[in-house]
Design an enzyme around this catalytic site. Structure first.
Site, PDB file in Angstrom:
ATOM      1  N   SER A  13       0.841  -1.194   0.000  1.00 24.43           N
ATOM      2  CA  SER A  13       0.000   0.000   0.000  1.00 24.43           C
ATOM      3  C   SER A  13       0.875   1.243   0.000  1.00 24.43           C
ATOM      4  CB  SER A  13      -0.897   0.013   1.243  1.00 24.43           C
ATOM      5  OG  SER A  13      -1.619   1.226   1.333  1.00 24.43           O
ATOM      6  N   HIS A  14       0.286   2.361  -0.373  1.00 21.80           N
ATOM      7  CA  HIS A  14       0.976   3.641  -0.286  1.00 21.80           C
ATOM      8  C   HIS A  14       1.112   4.100   1.159  1.00 21.80           C
ATOM      9  CE1 HIS A  14       0.174   3.641  -4.537  1.00 21.80           C
ATOM     10  NE2 HIS A  14       0.902   4.731  -4.671  1.00 21.80           N
ATOM     11  N   SER A  15       0.402   3.461   2.052  1.00 18.45           N
ATOM     12  CA  SER A  15       0.384   3.835   3.461  1.00 18.45           C
ATOM     13  C   SER A  15       0.763   2.638   4.326  1.00 18.45           C
ATOM     14  CB  SER A  15      -1.016   4.323   3.831  1.00 18.45           C
ATOM     15  OG  SER A  15      -1.192   4.341   5.230  1.00 18.45           O
ATOM     16  N   SER A  77       0.878   3.315  -8.586  1.00 18.35           N
ATOM     17  CA  SER A  77       2.331   3.208  -8.530  1.00 18.35           C
ATOM     18  C   SER A  77       2.787   1.996  -7.726  1.00 18.35           C
ATOM     19  CB  SER A  77       2.969   4.490  -7.989  1.00 18.35           C
ATOM     20  OG  SER A  77       2.628   4.698  -6.643  1.00 18.35           O
TER      21      SER A  77
END
Length: 136
Positions: A13-15, A77
């Protein structure tokens, strides 16, 4: 099948908080016996939002038990970073696969299926089938 190595799962995840929370949810719902190895690979090395090839590769190495590693991603991304790692060919364990699945529902399905001792193909199919879960 109980003695066979389990498929490992990496949640990208981006987080970091999102990846860790989804990992906790999926492993919690798969509880009741042996749980497949799951690792969160969220955010960047400095704790920011984004994706990190290094964190993903390290997470895949941690969960690799020789039965394959399934990677689930959240956004664009993250997918591109995983695809780049797969294209390089030497950063991820053999038998690592990107799954086309919804992040939360796919993660739960993948972890539950892998924890039952299923192989990588079945884990991938279960995660992908999560696209069909209807809420209304």
């Amino acid at each position: 099948m109980a003695d066979a190595p389990l498929v490992g799962i990496v949640l990208v995840s981006h987080s970091a908080a999102v990846a860790e929370s989804v990992a906790a949810l999926a492993t919690g719902l798969a509880a009741g016996g042996t749980t497949a190895p799951v690792a969160a690979a969220g955010g960047t090395e400095d704790g920011g939002l984004g994706t990190s090839a290094e964190l993903i590769a390290a997470a895949a190495a941690r969960v690799d038990r020789g039965a394959g590693v399934a990677l689930l991603t959240d956004l664009g991304s993250a997918v591109l970073t995983v695809k780049a790692l797969l294209a390089e060919g030497d950063e991820l364990p053999p038998g690592t696969r990107l799954l086309d699945a919804p992040f939360v529902e796919g993660a739960v399905a993948a972890v539950v299926t892998a924890s039952a001792g299923a192989g990588l193909d079945a884990v991938g199919a279960a995660a992908t089938e999560a696209y069909d879960y209807r809420k209304v």
